[in-house]
Design a protein around this motif. Structure first.
Motif, short mmCIF file in Angstrom:
data_model
loop_
_atom_site.label_atom_id
_atom_site.label_comp_id
_atom_site.label_asym_id
_atom_site.label_seq_id
_atom_site.Cartn_x
_atom_site.Cartn_y
_atom_site.Cartn_z
N LEU A 1 -21.07 67.24 -23.05
CA LEU A 1 -22.60 67.42 -22.58
C LEU A 1 -23.03 65.64 -23.24
O LEU A 1 -23.72 65.44 -22.20
N ALA A 2 -23.20 65.73 -24.13
CA ALA A 2 -23.59 64.34 -24.38
C ALA A 2 -23.41 62.93 -24.17
O ALA A 2 -23.94 62.23 -24.25
N ARG A 3 -22.13 62.82 -23.75
CA ARG A 3 -21.42 62.03 -23.68
C ARG A 3 -22.07 61.72 -21.61
O ARG A 3 -22.03 60.85 -21.53
N ASP A 4 -21.42 62.98 -21.13
CA ASP A 4 -22.07 62.56 -19.67
C ASP A 4 -23.52 62.23 -19.62
O ASP A 4 -24.03 61.78 -18.68
N GLN A 5 -24.54 62.09 -20.29
CA GLN A 5 -25.23 62.11 -20.66
C GLN A 5 -26.48 61.33 -20.86
O GLN A 5 -27.17 61.26 -21.03
N ARG A 6 -25.37 60.56 -21.81
CA ARG A 6 -25.27 59.50 -22.22
C ARG A 6 -26.21 59.63 -23.71
O ARG A 6 -26.86 58.81 -23.69
N GLN A 7 -25.80 61.27 -24.54
CA GLN A 7 -26.74 60.54 -25.35
C GLN A 7 -26.24 61.40 -27.06
O GLN A 7 -27.07 62.08 -27.66
N ILE A 8 -25.08 60.50 -26.57
CA ILE A 8 -24.75 60.91 -27.94
C ILE A 8 -25.60 60.14 -29.62
O ILE A 8 -25.24 61.21 -30.40
N GLU A 9 -25.66 59.48 -29.06
CA GLU A 9 -26.83 58.69 -30.69
C GLU A 9 -27.44 60.37 -30.25
O GLU A 9 -27.44 60.15 -32.06
N ALA A 10 -28.44 60.14 -29.68
CA ALA A 10 -29.67 61.18 -29.83
C ALA A 10 -29.19 62.37 -30.63
O ALA A 10 -30.07 63.70 -31.39
N VAL A 11 -28.19 62.93 -29.68
CA VAL A 11 -27.57 64.70 -30.40
C VAL A 11 -27.34 64.13 -32.08
O VAL A 11 -27.68 64.95 -32.81
N SER A 12 -26.52 63.40 -31.94
CA SER A 12 -25.75 63.03 -33.90
C SER A 12 -27.05 62.67 -34.75
O SER A 12 -27.01 63.33 -35.62
N LYS A 13 -27.98 62.36 -34.28
CA LYS A 13 -29.70 62.35 -34.84
C LYS A 13 -29.72 63.26 -34.61
O LYS A 13 -30.26 64.09 -36.30
N SER A 14 -30.12 64.61 -33.79
CA SER A 14 -30.62 65.42 -34.03
C SER A 14 -30.17 66.41 -35.34
O SER A 14 -30.25 67.32 -36.09
N LEU A 15 -28.66 66.07 -34.78
CA LEU A 15 -27.44 66.79 -35.91
C LEU A 15 -27.08 66.73 -37.46
O LEU A 15 -27.40 67.63 -38.15
N GLU A 16 -27.81 65.62 -37.92
CA GLU A 16 -28.12 64.94 -39.13
C GLU A 16 -28.90 65.84 -39.81
O GLU A 16 -29.47 66.02 -40.83
N GLY A 17 -30.55 65.64 -38.53
CA GLY A 17 -31.95 65.97 -39.02
C GLY A 17 -31.36 67.81 -39.04
O GLY A 17 -31.82 68.08 -40.52
N LEU A 18 -30.75 68.48 -38.44
CA LEU A 18 -30.69 70.41 -38.57
C LEU A 18 -29.05 69.88 -40.44
O LEU A 18 -29.38 71.03 -40.25
N SER A 19 -28.23 68.99 -40.69
CA SER A 19 -27.81 69.11 -41.55
C SER A 19 -28.56 69.16 -42.57
O SER A 19 -28.38 69.28 -43.45
N GLN A 20 -29.31 68.26 -42.60
CA GLN A 20 -30.21 67.66 -43.88
C GLN A 20 -31.31 68.83 -44.36
O GLN A 20 -31.14 69.38 -45.27
N ALA A 21 -31.49 70.02 -43.20
CA ALA A 21 -32.50 70.46 -42.89
C ALA A 21 -31.86 71.46 -43.82
O ALA A 21 -32.28 72.82 -44.35
N LEU A 22 -30.30 71.92 -43.29
CA LEU A 22 -29.78 73.63 -44.01
C LEU A 22 -29.22 72.72 -45.87
O LEU A 22 -29.97 73.70 -46.48
N SER B 1 -34.02 72.87 -46.45
CA SER B 1 -34.94 74.35 -46.41
C SER B 1 -33.97 75.52 -47.03
O SER B 1 -32.73 75.72 -45.85
N LYS B 2 -34.30 76.08 -48.04
CA LYS B 2 -33.18 77.47 -48.09
C LYS B 2 -33.18 78.27 -47.26
O LYS B 2 -32.64 79.20 -46.70
N ASP B 3 -34.93 78.71 -46.61
CA ASP B 3 -35.45 79.78 -45.75
C ASP B 3 -34.27 79.51 -44.65
O ASP B 3 -33.63 79.81 -43.43
N PHE B 4 -34.09 77.81 -44.18
CA PHE B 4 -33.48 77.57 -42.76
C PHE B 4 -31.51 77.96 -42.86
O PHE B 4 -30.71 78.29 -42.37
N GLY B 5 -31.94 77.43 -44.46
CA GLY B 5 -29.92 77.63 -44.48
C GLY B 5 -29.53 79.63 -44.71
O GLY B 5 -28.96 80.16 -44.16
N ASP B 6 -30.87 79.89 -44.97
CA ASP B 6 -30.57 82.28 -44.73
C ASP B 6 -30.30 82.06 -43.70
O ASP B 6 -30.14 83.31 -43.36
N LEU B 7 -31.31 81.58 -42.35
CA LEU B 7 -31.19 81.77 -41.22
C LEU B 7 -29.87 81.54 -40.82
O LEU B 7 -29.86 83.01 -39.64
N VAL B 8 -30.25 80.86 -40.87
CA VAL B 8 -28.70 79.90 -40.16
C VAL B 8 -27.35 81.28 -40.72
O VAL B 8 -26.51 81.99 -39.51
#
Length: 184
Positions: free
Chosen positions: A22-43, A46-53
């Motif tokens: 989906l990201a490739r088709d919409q030419r958003q690979i870098e934007a999605v990668s950046k967002s996923l890195e943010g999520l990874s860092q949040a995990l 943030s203990k609360d975010f990790g617990d939620l997941v």
């Protein structure tokens, strides 16, 4: 895109492949990668975010609402924000870390880079990461992305998985070899 069967064979790999396509088709690979890195860092941060997941007690609906509320705060792109909702609705939020890892591999492959999984007992500083990246680049013959994780059980040293190669220079493995040699 041709991907290894190993990525698509796992549940997280199938989700990551769908997100990547989906990201490739919409030419958003870098934007999605950046967002996923943010999520990874949040995990990590943030203990609360990790617990939620991780918590099986959080319902699909509640997880979806929480992710929708957190998406703007984490500055997630629309594709990633929607994807988190899909994970929550499908009851797969606990796969988030594995999806991020698989997406990294797909994105690195797309860019012509290799991906190395590195496990250490303690976090590596920026200089150590740069030196390791340079050594792995020389070994692989191309740029290498490092997916670093911490496992205190290895006691010290490093374990690197680069493609099909595995380099285990951990103290735990060395001690196990010594114990085996002493048994005769």
């Amino acid at each position: 895109m041709e991907t290894s069967g190993g990525i698509r064979a796992s549940l997280a790999g199938r989700y990551a492949s769908a997100l990547f396509d989906l990201a490739r088709d919409q030419r958003q690979i870098e934007a999605v990668s950046k967002s996923l890195e943010g999520l990874s860092q949040a995990l990590v941060d943030s203990k609360d975010f990790g617990d939620l997941v991780a918590s099986p007690l959080v319902s699909r609906e509640a997880a979806g609402e929480a992710f929708a509320t957190l998406a703007p705060q984490l500055q997630l792109d629309p594709i990633t924000a929607n994807f988190l909702g899909v994970l929550a609705r499908n009851g797969r939020k606990n796969e988030l870390s594995n999806v991020i890892r698989a997406f990294r591999r797909l994105a690195a492959e797309h860019r012509g880079e290799a991906n190395a999984e590195v496990v250490t007992a303690h976090p590596l500083n920026d200089d150590q990461l740069a030196a390791l990246k340079q050594q792995l680049r020389a070994r692989a013959g191309r740029d290498v992305n490092i997916d670093a994780s911490i496992d205190p059980n290895i006691l010290g040293g490093i374990v690197v998985k680069l493609g099909s190669q595995r380099i285990d220079a951990s103290i735990r493995t060395k001690l196990n070899r010594l114990a085996s040699a002493m048994k005769g």
